[in-house]
Design an enzyme around this catalytic site. Structure first.
Site, PDB file in Angstrom:
ATOM      1  CG  ASN A 155     -16.490  14.697  29.743  1.00 24.81           C
ATOM      2  OD1 ASN A 155     -16.435  14.204  30.879  1.00 24.81           O
ATOM      3  ND2 ASN A 155     -16.647  15.988  29.558  1.00 24.81           N
ATOM      4  CE  LYS A 178     -17.209   4.160  39.159  1.00 27.00           C
ATOM      5  NZ  LYS A 178     -16.980   3.955  37.709  1.00 27.00           N
ATOM      6  N   GLY A 230     -19.968  13.706  36.914  1.00 25.60           N
ATOM      7  CA  GLY A 230     -20.824  12.842  36.102  1.00 25.60           C
ATOM      8  C   GLY A 230     -22.164  13.495  35.843  1.00 25.60           C
ATOM      9  CB  SER A 231     -25.150  12.090  34.271  1.00 32.12           C
ATOM     10  OG  SER A 231     -25.228  10.912  35.068  1.00 32.12           O
ATOM     11  CD  GLU A 252     -17.490  20.281  40.708  1.00 34.69           C
ATOM     12  OE1 GLU A 252     -18.040  21.061  39.906  1.00 34.69           O
ATOM     13  OE2 GLU A 252     -17.133  20.619  41.849  1.00 34.69           O
ATOM     14  CB  CYS A 286     -19.575  19.593  32.285  1.00 32.65           C
ATOM     15  SG  CYS A 286     -18.001  20.408  32.634  1.00 32.65           S
ATOM     16  CD  GLU A 385     -24.652  17.354  30.228  1.00 33.16           C
ATOM     17  OE1 GLU A 385     -24.983  16.399  30.949  1.00 33.16           O
ATOM     18  OE2 GLU A 385     -23.638  18.037  30.424  1.00 33.16           O
ATOM     19  CD  GLU A 463     -13.880  19.208  40.539  1.00 36.01           C
ATOM     20  OE1 GLU A 463     -14.105  19.474  39.357  1.00 36.01           O
ATOM     21  OE2 GLU A 463     -13.639  18.070  40.956  1.00 36.01           O
TER      22      GLU A 463
HETATM   23  P1  NAD Z   1     -22.128   9.213  34.094  1.00 38.02           P
HETATM   24  O1  NAD Z   1     -23.001   9.824  35.115  1.00 38.02           O
HETATM   25  O2  NAD Z   1     -22.704   8.192  33.215  1.00 38.02           O
HETATM   26  O3  NAD Z   1     -20.864   8.517  34.796  1.00 38.02           O
HETATM   27  C1  NAD Z   1     -20.022   9.250  35.667  1.00 38.02           C
HETATM   28  C2  NAD Z   1     -19.494   8.313  36.739  1.00 38.02           C
HETATM   29  O4  NAD Z   1     -20.568   7.917  37.599  1.00 38.02           O
HETATM   30  C3  NAD Z   1     -18.896   7.020  36.186  1.00 38.02           C
HETATM   31  O5  NAD Z   1     -17.788   6.669  36.968  1.00 38.02           O
HETATM   32  C4  NAD Z   1     -20.033   6.022  36.308  1.00 38.02           C
HETATM   33  O6  NAD Z   1     -19.564   4.691  36.455  1.00 38.02           O
HETATM   34  C5  NAD Z   1     -20.756   6.503  37.547  1.00 38.02           C
HETATM   35  N1  NAD Z   1     -22.202   6.307  37.479  1.00 38.02           N
HETATM   36  C6  NAD Z   1     -23.005   6.332  36.391  1.00 38.02           C
HETATM   37  N2  NAD Z   1     -24.277   6.145  36.743  1.00 38.02           N
HETATM   38  C7  NAD Z   1     -24.296   6.004  38.076  1.00 38.02           C
HETATM   39  C8  NAD Z   1     -25.312   5.758  39.028  1.00 38.02           C
HETATM   40  N3  NAD Z   1     -26.585   5.617  38.665  1.00 38.02           N
HETATM   41  N4  NAD Z   1     -24.966   5.639  40.334  1.00 38.02           N
HETATM   42  C9  NAD Z   1     -23.685   5.780  40.714  1.00 38.02           C
HETATM   43  N5  NAD Z   1     -22.662   6.013  39.855  1.00 38.02           N
HETATM   44  C10 NAD Z   1     -22.967   6.115  38.552  1.00 38.02           C
HETATM   45  O7  NAD Z   1     -21.489  10.411  33.279  1.00 38.02           O
HETATM   46  P2  NAD Z   1     -20.488  10.353  32.060  1.00 38.02           P
HETATM   47  O8  NAD Z   1     -21.240   9.981  30.836  1.00 38.02           O
HETATM   48  O9  NAD Z   1     -19.263   9.606  32.398  1.00 38.02           O
HETATM   49  O10 NAD Z   1     -20.061  11.874  31.989  1.00 38.02           O
HETATM   50  C11 NAD Z   1     -20.896  12.821  31.441  1.00 38.02           C
HETATM   51  C12 NAD Z   1     -21.519  13.688  32.493  1.00 38.02           C
HETATM   52  O11 NAD Z   1     -20.514  14.249  33.337  1.00 38.02           O
HETATM   53  C13 NAD Z   1     -22.216  14.867  31.856  1.00 38.02           C
HETATM   54  O12 NAD Z   1     -23.422  15.104  32.495  1.00 38.02           O
HETATM   55  C14 NAD Z   1     -21.228  15.995  32.062  1.00 38.02           C
HETATM   56  O13 NAD Z   1     -21.807  17.278  32.026  1.00 38.02           O
HETATM   57  C15 NAD Z   1     -20.686  15.666  33.408  1.00 38.02           C
HETATM   58  N6  NAD Z   1     -19.407  16.334  33.640  1.00 38.02           N
HETATM   59  C16 NAD Z   1     -19.380  17.344  34.551  1.00 38.02           C
HETATM   60  C17 NAD Z   1     -18.199  18.057  34.756  1.00 38.02           C
HETATM   61  C18 NAD Z   1     -18.159  19.201  35.736  1.00 38.02           C
HETATM   62  O14 NAD Z   1     -17.068  19.631  36.093  1.00 38.02           O
HETATM   63  N7  NAD Z   1     -19.283  19.720  36.168  1.00 38.02           N
HETATM   64  C19 NAD Z   1     -17.052  17.707  34.042  1.00 38.02           C
HETATM   65  C20 NAD Z   1     -17.114  16.650  33.134  1.00 38.02           C
HETATM   66  C21 NAD Z   1     -18.311  15.959  32.942  1.00 38.02           C
END
Ligand code: NAD
Length: 482
Positions: A155, A178, A230-231, A252, A286, A385, A463
């Protein structure tokens, strides 16, 4: 020549001084049209091994770079990123669906982050303690942690990568980045800016892949720190992968943040901030303020104005002057519609917007921002979320009630408070169980570089600024007796 879809039919890993086509490619489509954008390789165990080995060689040199060398490199990289803003922002819009204006704002923010991080490098130096009477002195050294894995999200592909990678490089670490497969092409542009700015080639590698590649990296014995955006699911999985090596994880993760409007607030200003709070980047932020809490004395009037403001939000082609672009995929759009339908079936009331819309000339998925009231607080719409432009709203009686509603979440990322009474503001911000509080604003963090971190399921670790760099440092105390 501008970077376009045709220039990137197949992404490559960038490891050491070589580019590798990789294997197991998945086709990734763009957000505005849902058309093929690039083929993304999925890094394998042997590629992870190779990347970690090459990065370790680079680390043995970069770890001895001086703080002024690191600082200068980041400052120069900031300028290269700013110079390439048009090219990078265009790609970000293709990869995320956010408007071009939002993409430009993200690139500006990434450049500012590099510049700010450059300024914080000296602040993370170690300390010397002396005790002359006993002829004892001590050194508290801060040393680069090693080769680190940075796992990115789709995002905010440029901002998040800039934030994590610059902090790691500032600490003297070598990085394996990655990116999310959904937004992976800008990674090369960022690394290119670092290398043109003087980062030795190979010190920041790019290894493409999905969840499995991320887990292989996190569990690899040559990785010292795992930094993830990520999530909550990805964060938990990667923490499990990192557990075998008892590695430090910076997580994060997601949020479901409350935006609290008190009756004494400047309601015109609050109105704008509350709308932007959940529709910015089509809600894929996020910290999105997706739970709107309004004091009961102004609830009916404010809700009415809010509904009109949400109806007025322009959804459309992200390359034109609109407020909200495309959601990332048709599946995501369907999931948003499903969540709304389920909540309505349980008695929720849609006050404005909602539903997929057709955008002339574009074939991607577009969703009208939705404002929903009377939602059961056990409902997924209140608790989970959605990562889309959907907000729930509810009235509250007093400060206690507002705090308890705001904290009724498994997440603890951010919250907003709109009020004029400073003593009330202070009482409330102290009680909120979150890592970031916006007061009489939302999403505005540019003017003051403060550390950001989550609580509860939103993760942990800092961060931004010196605290962000310290996540990539290992400390060592040296006790010296003369
Ligand atoms: P995602 O969890 O699907 O993917 C994030 C990363 O993790 C990617 O590189 C993906 O390949 C990897 N990934 C996905 N599933 C995984 C698993 N089971 N095991 C290991 N790695 C895995 O998230 P997204 O859709 O790319 O991003 C959205 C999420 O990120 C939302 O929950 C959002 O709130 C969060 N986010 C947090 C912040 C913050 O600063 N707190 C900032 C931006 C986004």
């Amino acid at each position: 020549m501008p970077f376009s879809k045709l220039d990137a039919p197949g992404l490559e890993h960038v490891i050491g001084d070589s580019r590798m086509p990789g294997t197991g490619h998945v086709e990734v489509t763009d957000a505005p049209d849902g058309c093929p954008l690039y083929q993304c390789p999925m890094g394998t165990a042997s590629e992870v091994d190779f990347a970690v080995g090459c990065a370790a060689e680079q680390f043995s040199a970069w770890r001895w770079s001086t703080s002024s060398e690191r600082s200068r490199m980041l400052g120069r990289a900031a300028r290269f990123v700013a110079d390439a803003a048009d090219e990078i922002a265009g790609q970000v819009t293709l990869e995320t669906g956010k408007t071009l204006a939002e993409a430009h704002s993200e690139v500006r923010s990434a450049a500012r982050i590099l510049e700010t991080t450059a300024g914080f490098v000296p602040a993370t130096a170690g300390t010397v303690t002396t005790d002359h009477s006993r002829k004892v002195w001590g050194l508290e050294l801060t040393e680069p942690a090693g080769v680190v894995a940075v796992i990115g999200t789709w995002n905010m592909p440029v901002q998040v990568a800039a934030l994590k990678i610059s902090a790691a490089l500032a600490a003297g670490c070598a990085v394996i980045y990655k990116p999310s497969p959904l937004a992976a092409a800008t990674a090369g542009m960022l690394v290119d800016a670092f290398e043109r700015a003087g980062l030795p080639v190979g010190t920041c590698a790019i290894l493409h892949g999905g969840a499995e590649t991320a887990q292989l990296l996190a569990s690899h014995s040559g990785i010292a720190v795992v930094s993830v955006t990520g999530s909550e699911l990805a964060g938990q999985e990667l923490m499990r992968s990192a557990a075998s090596g008892a590695k430090r994880c910076v997580l994060e993760l997601g949020g479901k943040s409350a935006n609290i409007v008190f009756a004494d607030a400047d309601l015109d200003r609050a109105l704008q901030g509350v709308v932007t709070g959940f529709v910015r980047n089509q809600g894929a932020v996020c910290t999105a303020g997706s739970r709107i809490l309004i004091q009961d004395e102004v609830y009916p009037q404010f809700l009415e104005r809010l509904a009109l403001a949400v109806e007025a939000v322009r959804v459309g082609d992200p390359f034109t002057a609109v407020d909200v672009g495309a959601v990332r995929s048709q599946e995501h759009c369907d999931a948003l519609s499903d969540s709304l339908e389920k909540a309505v079936a349980f008695g929720a009331k849609v006050c404005a917007g909602g539903g997929q819309v057709t955008v002339p000339g574009r074939s991607g998925a577009y969703f009208r921002p939705a404002l929903v009231a009377e939602v059961d607080q056990r409902d997924s719409l209140w608790q989970d979320e959605l990562f889309g432009p959907v907000a729930v709203c509810a009235p509250f009686r007093d400060e206690r009630d507002a705090i308890s509603l705001a904290n009724d979440s498994r997440f603890g990322l951010a919250a907003g408070i709109w009020a004029r009474d400073l003593t009330r503001l202070e009482r409330v911000w102290r009680e909120l169980d979150v890592g970031t509080v916006y007061v009489n604003s939302y999403h505005r963090i540019d003017s003051v570089p403060l550390a950001a971190s989550g609580r509860k399921m939103s993760g942990h670790g800092a961060e931004h600024g010196a605290a962000g760099i310290r996540e990539f440092l290992a400390s060592k105390s040296v006790h010296i007796y003369r």
